[in-house]
Design an enzyme around this catalytic site. Sequence first.
Site, mmCIF file in Angstrom:
data_model
loop_
_atom_site.group_PDB
_atom_site.id
_atom_site.type_symbol
_atom_site.label_atom_id
_atom_site.label_comp_id
_atom_site.label_asym_id
_atom_site.label_seq_id
_atom_site.Cartn_x
_atom_site.Cartn_y
_atom_site.Cartn_z
ATOM 1 N N LYS A 239 5.130 4.247 4.918
ATOM 2 C CA LYS A 239 6.112 3.068 4.186
ATOM 3 C C LYS A 239 6.305 3.715 2.907
ATOM 4 C CE LYS A 239 5.442 -0.439 6.926
ATOM 5 N NZ LYS A 239 6.448 -1.361 7.519
ATOM 6 N N TYR B 228 0.756 -1.316 0.064
ATOM 7 C CA TYR B 228 0.087 0.033 -0.073
ATOM 8 C C TYR B 228 1.073 1.289 0.141
ATOM 9 C CZ TYR B 228 0.211 -0.714 5.263
ATOM 10 O OH TYR B 228 0.591 -0.838 6.520
#
Length: 268
Positions: A163, A148
């Site tokens: 991330k 994601y």
Amino acid sequence: MATASADGGSPVALVTGGGTGLGRAIAGALAADGYRLAIASRSEAHLADGAAELRRRGATVRTVPVDVRLPDQVDRMVAAVTAEYGRLDVLVNNAAGNFPIPAERLSPNGWRAVVGIVLDGTFFCSRAAFPLLRESPAPSIVNLVASYAWTAGPGTVHSAAAKAGVLALTRTLAVEWARFGIRVNAVAPGPVRTDGTDRQLWTSDAIVRAVSDDVPMGRFGTPEEIAESVRFLVSARASYITGQVLVVDGGQWLGKGALHLLDRAGPE
């Protein structure tokens, strides 16, 4: 296998979040390849349990309590590794934080906590480890990310943003530090069941079934499967690989398309 130094000393790997779950599995896989270990975590109980398990399997382990959000503690962690082993060959930035919540309900403190651990912590640890890594004969960094980071993570906006930052950091450091021989890659695990994820994410049988159904291979991954991908990326077999992301998710991020809907509908 790991690369020994000129004096024959075994190489050293530092794994953040190394006391439990994926981190402990990664540490165990590296120990099997001959690495001496340093595992780091905020929780001394996690470190004690993780170190005991790894030592039962024959690993040499140093534990280091650290909050990766705090640069001073990160510097002390690297100093402890230096004092114990005098070298560092592999850094695995695995420490993470995540909890599902709609973006509009996420507090500033919740945002800062996750971004601090995931993004700030990855940079602080990489920066602090750099002087030792550049002296290694085969230095490598592996960062744990998630798919994601480039798709979307509804319900995990803090983790998805962090991330994505780690992904950009991975690619940028790969280019900047290639001249020092330091390879920087990432692994993006799919859904994996550990004690931590069962407590934070996979909190019901219905969620487990729904997640399994979302994976083309029809199952969760295992910590050992993720650990094997890290094991490969730090090995000589990956010596010409840097700045890449190895996705280990059973095909989840690619999706199933419409075929699974036809399967559910059955024959006409």
